[in-house]
Structures are given as structure tokens and as C-alpha cells.
Design a protein around this motif. Structure first.
Motif, mmCIF file in Angstrom:
data_model
loop_
_atom_site.group_PDB
_atom_site.id
_atom_site.type_symbol
_atom_site.label_atom_id
_atom_site.label_comp_id
_atom_site.label_asym_id
_atom_site.label_seq_id
_atom_site.Cartn_x
_atom_site.Cartn_y
_atom_site.Cartn_z
ATOM 1 N N VAL A 79 0.854 -1.188 0.000
ATOM 2 C CA VAL A 79 0.000 0.000 0.000
ATOM 3 C C VAL A 79 0.888 1.234 0.000
ATOM 4 O O VAL A 79 1.837 1.346 0.801
ATOM 5 C CB VAL A 79 -0.930 0.028 1.232
ATOM 6 N N LEU A 80 0.556 2.186 -0.862
ATOM 7 C CA LEU A 80 1.312 3.437 -0.958
ATOM 8 C C LEU A 80 0.400 4.635 -0.697
ATOM 9 O O LEU A 80 -0.823 4.535 -0.788
ATOM 10 C CB LEU A 80 1.917 3.579 -2.364
ATOM 11 N N ASP A 81 1.045 5.759 -0.389
ATOM 12 C CA ASP A 81 0.367 7.061 -0.247
ATOM 13 C C ASP A 81 -0.714 7.020 0.838
ATOM 14 O O ASP A 81 -1.925 7.044 0.559
ATOM 15 C CB ASP A 81 -0.243 7.507 -1.580
ATOM 16 N N LEU A 82 -0.283 6.962 2.073
ATOM 17 C CA LEU A 82 -1.186 6.878 3.221
ATOM 18 C C LEU A 82 -1.358 8.222 3.934
ATOM 19 O O LEU A 82 -1.769 8.263 5.090
ATOM 20 C CB LEU A 82 -0.652 5.838 4.214
ATOM 21 N N THR A 83 -1.071 9.313 3.236
ATOM 22 C CA THR A 83 -1.137 10.629 3.873
ATOM 23 C C THR A 83 -2.522 10.939 4.412
ATOM 24 O O THR A 83 -2.672 11.494 5.495
ATOM 25 C CB THR A 83 -0.711 11.726 2.875
ATOM 26 N N ARG A 84 -3.561 10.539 3.681
ATOM 27 C CA ARG A 84 -4.932 10.901 4.082
ATOM 28 C C ARG A 84 -5.653 9.783 4.838
ATOM 29 O O ARG A 84 -6.867 9.790 4.944
ATOM 30 C CB ARG A 84 -5.742 11.285 2.843
ATOM 31 N N VAL A 85 -4.876 8.867 5.358
ATOM 32 C CA VAL A 85 -5.502 7.809 6.144
ATOM 33 C C VAL A 85 -6.094 8.375 7.429
ATOM 34 O O VAL A 85 -7.183 7.979 7.858
ATOM 35 C CB VAL A 85 -4.472 6.698 6.458
ATOM 36 N N PHE A 86 -5.417 9.344 8.047
ATOM 37 C CA PHE A 86 -5.877 9.928 9.301
ATOM 38 C C PHE A 86 -6.362 11.361 9.083
ATOM 39 O O PHE A 86 -5.944 12.042 8.139
ATOM 40 C CB PHE A 86 -4.750 9.916 10.339
ATOM 41 N N PRO A 87 -7.243 11.858 9.961
ATOM 42 C CA PRO A 87 -7.783 13.217 9.801
ATOM 43 C C PRO A 87 -6.693 14.273 9.959
ATOM 44 O O PRO A 87 -5.694 14.074 10.657
ATOM 45 C CB PRO A 87 -8.822 13.323 10.934
ATOM 46 N N ARG A 88 -6.937 15.381 9.320
ATOM 47 C CA ARG A 88 -6.001 16.499 9.447
ATOM 48 C C ARG A 88 -6.181 17.175 10.795
ATOM 49 O O ARG A 88 -7.260 17.182 11.384
ATOM 50 C CB ARG A 88 -6.232 17.520 8.324
ATOM 51 N N ASP A 89 -5.094 17.753 11.281
ATOM 52 C CA ASP A 89 -5.109 18.500 12.535
ATOM 53 C C ASP A 89 -5.661 19.897 12.251
ATOM 54 O O ASP A 89 -5.080 20.657 11.459
ATOM 55 C CB ASP A 89 -3.694 18.579 13.108
ATOM 56 N N ALA A 90 -6.766 20.257 12.901
ATOM 57 C CA ALA A 90 -7.411 21.556 12.662
ATOM 58 C C ALA A 90 -6.573 22.723 13.155
ATOM 59 O O ALA A 90 -6.861 23.882 12.801
ATOM 60 C CB ALA A 90 -8.778 21.579 13.342
ATOM 61 N N ASN A 91 -5.545 22.461 13.950
ATOM 62 C CA ASN A 91 -4.656 23.544 14.383
ATOM 63 C C ASN A 91 -3.756 24.042 13.253
ATOM 64 O O ASN A 91 -3.104 25.077 13.388
ATOM 65 C CB ASN A 91 -3.780 23.071 15.546
ATOM 66 N N PHE A 92 -3.714 23.292 12.153
ATOM 67 C CA PHE A 92 -2.898 23.681 11.000
ATOM 68 C C PHE A 92 -3.792 23.679 9.755
ATOM 69 O O PHE A 92 -3.786 22.737 8.962
ATOM 70 C CB PHE A 92 -1.732 22.700 10.821
ATOM 71 N N PRO A 93 -4.596 24.726 9.581
ATOM 72 C CA PRO A 93 -5.592 24.738 8.495
ATOM 73 C C PRO A 93 -5.004 24.848 7.098
ATOM 74 O O PRO A 93 -5.652 24.456 6.127
ATOM 75 C CB PRO A 93 -6.450 25.966 8.830
ATOM 76 N N ASP A 94 -3.789 25.379 6.982
ATOM 77 C CA ASP A 94 -3.206 25.576 5.652
ATOM 78 C C ASP A 94 -2.572 24.255 5.190
ATOM 79 O O ASP A 94 -1.510 23.849 5.667
ATOM 80 C CB ASP A 94 -2.157 26.688 5.692
ATOM 81 N N TYR A 95 -3.266 23.591 4.274
ATOM 82 C CA TYR A 95 -2.795 22.283 3.824
ATOM 83 C C TYR A 95 -1.459 22.378 3.083
ATOM 84 O O TYR A 95 -0.608 21.480 3.197
ATOM 85 C CB TYR A 95 -3.858 21.654 2.922
ATOM 86 N N LYS A 96 -1.262 23.449 2.317
ATOM 87 C CA LYS A 96 -0.046 23.575 1.522
ATOM 88 C C LYS A 96 1.187 23.760 2.402
ATOM 89 O O LYS A 96 2.258 23.230 2.108
ATOM 90 C CB LYS A 96 -0.175 24.746 0.543
ATOM 91 N N GLN A 97 1.045 24.512 3.481
ATOM 92 C CA GLN A 97 2.183 24.737 4.365
ATOM 93 C C GLN A 97 2.429 23.537 5.291
ATOM 94 O O GLN A 97 3.573 23.254 5.647
ATOM 95 C CB GLN A 97 1.954 25.986 5.221
ATOM 96 N N HIS A 98 1.350 22.851 5.658
ATOM 97 C CA HIS A 98 1.486 21.722 6.601
ATOM 98 C C HIS A 98 0.730 20.508 6.040
ATOM 99 O O HIS A 98 -0.293 20.085 6.586
ATOM 100 C CB HIS A 98 0.925 22.105 7.968
ATOM 101 N N PRO A 99 1.218 19.911 4.984
ATOM 102 C CA PRO A 99 0.495 18.788 4.368
ATOM 103 C C PRO A 99 0.478 17.528 5.231
ATOM 104 O O PRO A 99 -0.369 16.658 5.032
ATOM 105 C CB PRO A 99 1.260 18.557 3.060
#
Length: 208
Positions: A79-99
Motif C-alpha cells: 500500500v502506498l500514499d497513506l497521507t490521508r488515512v488519518f484526519p487532518r489537525d485543525a490547528n494547522f488549516p493551511d494544507y499547503k504549508q502543513h500537508p
């Protein structure tokens, strides 16, 4: 780069069977691979979801669409590319700066257990409340028809009881009467025997 065997040797060495590649809108699906992903998703608290690919077909995945399932040249599953397996941290709303600002799986598990405990506690409190309400409810008075039926039944029982007593008394009286007649007959027999004995004594005296 990935260490999957055969990934750089073309499609003949490895095959993409699950999820979506970056350069296409086609969503791949494999039943066996999906079964393995379901086991992993259950442990990670990931829910299945249905997607629609470019052909309008519904595809159900147990992972993010970017997650790719690949069978390597060694025939093992990867399995590859597991970045979106877990929810994003709402303390870092800018996805581009904190992917990669994601919540850890330990936190998600703790959250799930907390929700389960809260649900069990609510169910417990509701059960206690229902029990108290049942105990505090006034007892329902029987309807007039029920009262009449009960009274008629009681009268019938009393009548049967009285008849039984009368029958028992009559039987006792009959037994007593039968006993009295037997005693009277026995007395008469004894009297007759006495009379015969007296007559015999008188006859003997006269002969002398």
C-alpha cells in the motif's frame, strides 16, 4: 522512492489493483485486496465509502482515493500514499504549508473509546430513569366491568363453598344417624338375650 519489488520494471512486474493513480480518473478495485484493506481499516477506525469514477461506476474503498494498492513482483500486497488515512489537525488549516499535520492513530483510538464510554453511560442512565418512572407510576384501577366480573366470581366461589359445607354436614348427619340405628339394634339384641336368660332361670326353679 518506494521499495516495492518490480515497481520500476513496468506493469508486467507489478500491478496496480486498488485505488487511483495520480494520472488517471479510473478507480481500481480488487476483491481480495479490498478484503485485506477492510481488516486494516477496522483497526484504524476507517469507514468504507463509495466513490464514482469517470465512467459513472460506483466503487467502494476502505481507504482514501489516493491510497494505492499494488501487488509486487514477489506477489505480495503493498500500500502506498497513506497521507490521508488519518484526519487532518485543525490547528494547522493551511494544507499547503502543513500537508502532513495529521492526528495520530493513538488519539483517534482514544477518542473512539471515549465515545463508546459516553454512549454506554447514557444508556445506563436512561435505563435507571425508566425504572424509576415505572416505580413511581400509580397503579391502574380496574375498570367497572373488571370489578363486576371479580365480584361475580367471588359470589360464585362463596356459593360453591357454602354448598360444599352443606354437603359435608349432611354426610356427617347421615353417618351419625346410621351409627345411632346400629347402636339401637345392638341394645335390643342385648335385651332379648337378657329376657331369654331370665325365662330359662324361672323354668329351672319350677322343675326343682
Amino acid at each position: 522512492q518506494s521499495i516495492i519489488p518490480g515497481i520500476f520494471h513496468g506493469d508486467q512486474a507489478s500491478s496496480h489493483v486498488y485505488g487511483c493513480m495520480d494520472s488517471t480518473d479510473t478507480i481500481k478495485f480488487d476483491t481480495n485486496f479490498h478484503g485485506l484493506m477492510q481488516k486494516a481499516a477496522e483497526k484504524l477506525h476507517i469507514k468504507e465509502h463509495t466513490l464514482i469514477d469517470k465512467d459513472g461506476s460506483n466503487v467502494t474503498l476502505a481507504s482514501a482515493i489516493e491510497t494505492k494498492g499494488i501487488i509486487g513482483s514477489d506477489r505480495r500486497h503493498y500500500v502506498l500514499d497513506l497521507t490521508r488515512v488519518f484526519p487532518r489537525d485543525a490547528n494547522f488549516p493551511d494544507y499547503k504549508q502543513h500537508p502532513t499535520a495529521l492526528l495520530r492513530p493513538e488519539l483517534i483510538m482514544q477518542y473512539c473509546w471515549q465515545k463508546v464510554r459516553e454512549q454506554l453511560e447514557r444508556a445506563k442512565q436512561e435505563a435507571i430513569k425508566r425504572k424509576k418512572e415505572e416505580q413511581q407510576k400509580p397503579k391502574k384501577e380496574p375498570a367497572a366491568g373488571d370489578k363486576n366480573q371479580k365480584a361475580a366470581k367471588d359470589d360464585g366461589d362463596e356459593k360453591k363453598k357454602g354448598e360444599s359445607v352443606k354437603e359435608a354436614a349432611a354426610a356427617a348427619a347421615a353417618t351419625a344417624a346410621a351409627g345411632g340405628d346400629d347402636k339401637k339394634e345392638e341394645t335390643e339384641r342385648e335385651k332379648k338375650k337378657g329376657d331369654k336368660a331370665s325365662s330359662s332361670s324361672s323354668s329351672s326353679s319350677s322343675s326343682s
